[in-house]
Design a protein around this motif. Structure first.
Motif, short mmCIF file in Angstrom:
data_model
loop_
_atom_site.label_atom_id
_atom_site.label_comp_id
_atom_site.label_asym_id
_atom_site.label_seq_id
_atom_site.Cartn_x
_atom_site.Cartn_y
_atom_site.Cartn_z
N VAL A 69 0.83 -1.20 0.00
CA VAL A 69 0.00 0.00 0.00
C VAL A 69 0.87 1.26 0.00
CG1 VAL A 69 -1.93 -1.18 1.09
CG2 VAL A 69 -0.25 0.00 2.52
N ASN A 72 1.79 1.67 -3.59
CA ASN A 72 0.65 2.20 -4.35
C ASN A 72 0.50 3.70 -4.16
OD1 ASN A 72 0.05 -0.37 -5.27
ND2 ASN A 72 -1.53 -0.75 -3.72
N SER A 73 0.58 4.14 -2.90
CA SER A 73 0.42 5.56 -2.61
C SER A 73 1.55 6.39 -3.21
CB SER A 73 0.36 5.78 -1.09
OG SER A 73 -0.85 5.28 -0.55
N VAL A 76 1.02 6.55 -7.11
CA VAL A 76 -0.09 7.43 -7.50
C VAL A 76 0.25 8.89 -7.21
CG1 VAL A 76 -2.48 8.05 -7.01
CG2 VAL A 76 -1.84 5.64 -7.24
N TYR A 138 -4.72 2.17 -11.59
CA TYR A 138 -3.96 3.37 -11.26
C TYR A 138 -4.42 4.57 -12.10
CZ TYR A 138 -0.67 0.31 -8.79
OH TYR A 138 -0.11 -0.59 -7.92
N LEU A 141 -7.10 6.69 -10.60
CA LEU A 141 -6.67 7.56 -9.50
C LEU A 141 -5.84 8.74 -10.00
CD1 LEU A 141 -5.62 4.93 -6.80
CD2 LEU A 141 -7.87 5.92 -7.24
N SER A 204 -2.65 14.73 -3.05
CA SER A 204 -2.77 13.41 -3.65
C SER A 204 -2.53 12.30 -2.62
CB SER A 204 -1.80 13.26 -4.82
OG SER A 204 -1.89 11.99 -5.40
N TRP A 205 -1.54 12.48 -1.77
CA TRP A 205 -1.18 11.47 -0.78
C TRP A 205 -2.33 11.23 0.21
CZ3 TRP A 205 2.71 8.04 -0.17
CH2 TRP A 205 2.89 7.45 1.08
N PRO A 211 -10.37 7.41 -4.10
CA PRO A 211 -9.81 6.04 -4.13
C PRO A 211 -10.74 5.01 -3.50
CG PRO A 211 -8.12 7.59 -3.50
CD PRO A 211 -9.40 8.36 -3.51
N HIS A 221 -5.30 -0.84 -3.04
CA HIS A 221 -5.57 0.17 -2.03
C HIS A 221 -4.36 1.07 -1.79
CE1 HIS A 221 -9.19 -1.93 0.11
NE2 HIS A 221 -9.50 -1.41 -1.07
N THR A 222 -4.64 2.36 -1.63
CA THR A 222 -3.62 3.29 -1.16
C THR A 222 -3.63 3.28 0.37
OG1 THR A 222 -5.22 5.11 -1.28
CG2 THR A 222 -3.80 4.75 -3.20
N SER A 249 2.50 7.36 7.54
CA SER A 249 1.99 8.12 6.39
C SER A 249 2.53 9.54 6.36
CB SER A 249 0.45 8.16 6.43
OG SER A 249 -0.01 8.95 7.50
#
Length: 275
Positions: A69, A72-73, A76, A138, A141, A204-205, A211, A221-222, A249
């Motif tokens: 994850v 992914n984050s 993106v 992706y 998103l 975005s983060w 999402p 998943h982010t 995070s």
């Protein structure tokens, strides 16, 4: 010499109080990640770290696949930020330095979208992505975040203050528009681009609602969406894992800010130092 020092004490005390109110919750978050669930809500709260950080991170990884994850984050947010910067730079340059029919109308329409709540666009955006077959990908998103009206507006306003003579000198030397943009505009706008990159990456983060709607597979998943899956009722929520993920995070944003700190501050102060 004593009187000026005494006069400065109220300001110093006020700044210290504001700093404490700002740093205190973040410090509690960091210490809470090292405690067991039944120790997190102890009163009065302990100011010392516990010994359960490894257990919390292990549970977090087993439940959401932490590295996946995070990847992914980062993918993106990184691609979306880079793409939005390019779009904002090109659009802002066109609005600021080119004269074409309908420019004022287009820029006015762009600004009007700033007052439209993001939630209003969710249904049309979902329908569009469904028709394009991009849900749970992706692309679903990244693509909606490539055109950010605020970013275009900021670049346009910054580029409007750039002297036309500087661009004309490059054109006289034989440079094309893309060469002028890359060799002249980008170096001058670097502080603004750095400041804008931080804001875009942050937005975005931390994105959660879109999402959550666009993704179906847990593998896609982010981090914000994955952390939301850890919430249950009051008796089943894994607060140790949730707080550990929340603390993690913040790391990419802190690293990005530290890397671009000097340029970021220069960009924020650019307008204040003119005139």
């Amino acid at each position: 010499m004593r009187i000026p020092r005494l006069r400065g004490w109220p300001l110093t005390f006020a700044l210290a109080a504001v700093t404490g109110l700002s740093v205190g919750p973040f410090y509690w978050l960091l210490t809470a990640t090292t405690r067991k669930d039944d120790e997190i809500f102890d009163w009065p709260p302990s100011l010392l770290p516990g010994g359960s950080l490894g257990d919390n991170l292990d549970r977090l990884d087993r439940r959401i696949g932490l590295l996946r994850v995070l990847g992914n984050s980062l993918l993106v947010a990184g691609v979306q930020t880079a793409g939005a910067l390019v779009v904002a730079l090109l659009a802002g340059y066109a609005f600021a330095k080119f004269r074409f029919r309908g420019r004022t109308l287009l820029f006015g329409l762009l600004l009007s979208t700033l007052v439209v709540p993001e939630q209003v666009m969710l249904v049309p955006l979902f329908t569009m992505m469904t028709d394009l077959g991009l849900l749970d990908s992706y692309q679903a998103l990244i693509l909606p975040g490539l055109c950010v009206p605020f970013a275009i507006f900021l670049m346009r306003q910054s580029l409007a203050a750039l002297p036309d003579e500087l661009l004309d000198a490059a054109r006289v030397d034989g440079a094309g528009e893309l060469r002028v943009l890359w060799s002249v505009v980008v170096p001058v706008m670097r502080p603004v681009l750095a400041a804008l990159a931080i804001f875009l990456f942050l937005g975005s983060w931390n994105q959660f609602v879109w999402p959550l709607i666009a993704l179906r597979s847990p593998e896609m998943h982010t981090l914000p969406v994955a952390l939301a899956t850890l919430h249950g009722n009051q008796n089943s929520s894994d607060y140790g894992a949730i707080l550990s993920g929340t603390a993690l995070s913040t790391l990419p944003m802190m690293v990005l800010f530290l890397i671009l700190q000097r340029q970021f501050i220069s960009g924020l102060l650019a307008g204040a130092t003119k005139g």
